[in-house]
Design a protein around this motif. Structure first.
Motif, PDB file in Angstrom:
ATOM      1  N   ALA A 231      -1.706 -43.429  32.466  1.00  0.00           N
ATOM      2  CA  ALA A 231      -1.616 -41.968  32.555  1.00  0.00           C
ATOM      3  C   ALA A 231      -2.007 -41.482  33.946  1.00  0.00           C
ATOM      4  CB  ALA A 231      -2.519 -41.333  31.500  1.00  0.00           C
TER       5      ALA A 231
ATOM      6  N   ALA B 150       0.863 -41.725  36.393  1.00  0.00           N
ATOM      7  CA  ALA B 150       1.824 -40.626  36.226  1.00  0.00           C
ATOM      8  C   ALA B 150       1.244 -39.306  36.731  1.00  0.00           C
ATOM      9  CB  ALA B 150       2.221 -40.508  34.754  1.00  0.00           C
TER      10      ALA B 150
ATOM     11  N   ASP C 142       2.115 -40.503  28.867  1.00  0.00           N
ATOM     12  CA  ASP C 142       2.668 -39.391  29.645  1.00  0.00           C
ATOM     13  C   ASP C 142       2.046 -38.062  29.222  1.00  0.00           C
ATOM     14  OD1 ASP C 142       4.245 -41.038  31.143  1.00  0.00           O
ATOM     15  OD2 ASP C 142       6.115 -40.592  30.076  1.00  0.00           O
TER      16      ASP C 142
ATOM     17  N   ARG D 182      -0.195 -35.334  31.381  1.00  0.00           N
ATOM     18  CA  ARG D 182       0.021 -33.881  31.395  1.00  0.00           C
ATOM     19  C   ARG D 182      -1.285 -33.132  31.123  1.00  0.00           C
ATOM     20  NH1 ARG D 182       4.600 -35.680  28.317  1.00  0.00           N
ATOM     21  NH2 ARG D 182       6.468 -35.692  29.654  1.00  0.00           N
TER      22      ARG D 182
END
Length: 311
Positions: A139, A142, A107, A111
């Motif tokens: 990743a 997400a 995660d 970002r």
């Protein structure tokens, strides 16, 4: 400009399925040609030293890549720690071989991708990604949910398995592999990578099948293959065979970044390194010009000179 490939797979739900398929490989890791078959989900580390979490050394806009990746705002580069090879002259040895970096959650990696997009980067440039493919895909899922919509660049040393590359079909927009050596003897001696040429050639064929030759819109790369080749002093990369392979078996329209920045680093600076004497000095202009002439003689024309497309 077309949307990145992974957006379609995200919208159909196929990206989530691909994540689960890749994640299972970590239970008996065979992501790279070493096929360690260890259970990384149980904390085991194979030849590369990587476990279940992605390890990142640094990230940010990068302006020293090919102009078609850099544009005005930079390539959103993420440097992953560890490597599937051990090049004796590696210029990033602290990251690739000493393991400098920090393990982060998937995660958090998502970002980072989104932060690079907000900074205006033109792409997400994954450096040394092979041993973290499942984590990168998790990743990416997400990040796609969070609105990621810039091209994905797979920046690899070329010691890859075609099977792993096939997992990325429809996900990666731009493949950027090294084609380091024209012979297995050189690859084994200088990078500790057995059967390098076979694996490099098989994976580059698969990359080209997926994305084709490089496509550029308004000066920016959006899809396709960029091949890098570092010219070594003394001709030890056996460059002529690399050029023959690219021209005859991939495409004479391949974008080849012929790099002249070799300098002694890592073990190449040691007096007792065991490397040929040529590795203790920078590449000279005559050696680069010879390689450039050989690439042109093979029929290659795109890229070639350091810094991007030839005028």
């Amino acid at each position: 400009m077309p949307p990145p490939s992974y957006r379609r797979l995200y919208e159909t739900g196929d990206l989530a399925a691909r994540v689960e398929q890749a994640w299972e490989i970590l239970r008996s890791c065979t992501l790279c040609p070493r096929r360690c078959s260890i259970d990384r989900l149980q904390g085991e580390a194979g030849w590369c030293g990587s476990r279940d979490l992605p390890k990142v050394a640094s990230f940010g806009p990068h302006f020293c890549e090919e102009p078609e990746l850099v544009g005005r705002n930079g390539s959103g580069t993420i440097f992953f720690s560890n490597c599937t090879m051990r090049c004796e002259y590696c210029q990033n040895y602290e990251i690739s071989q000493c393991g400098r970096g920090e393990e982060i959650r998937c995660d958090d990696l998502a970002r980072i991708m989104l932060a690079l997009q907000r900074q205006g980067c033109h792409n997400i440039n994954l450096v040394s990604p092979t041993h973290y493919v499942p984590q990168i895909l998790r990743a990416l899922l997400a990040a796609a949910e969070g609105g990621l919509a810039i091209p994905l660049v797979y920046n690899t040393g070329g010691y890859d398995l075609a099977e792993t590359i096939r997992l990325l079909d429809g996900i990666v927009d731009i493949y950027m592999p090294d084609a380091k050596y024209g012979s297995d003897d050189a690859a084994r001696r200088f990078s500790h990578a057995p059967h390098y040429t076979r694996y490099m050639q098989e994976s580059i064929r698969e990359m080209h099948r997926q994305v084709g030759d490089l496509e550029v819109w308004d000066g920016l790369a959006v899809r396709g293959l960029i091949i890098r080749h570092l010219v070594l002093p003394g001709g030890y990369a056996e460059s002529r065979e690399v050029f023959r392979f690219v021209a005859d078996e991939i495409s004479r329209d391949s974008y080849l970044n012929l790099m002249d920045q070799y300098r002694p680093e890592w073990h190449a600076v040691l007096r007792e390194s065991g490397l040929p004497a040529a590795f203790s000095r920078p590449l000279n202009a005559a050696e680069f010009e010879e390689a450039l002439g050989e690439a042109r003689a093979a029929g290659l024309w795109r890229g070639l000179a350091p810094g991007g497309e030839e005028g």
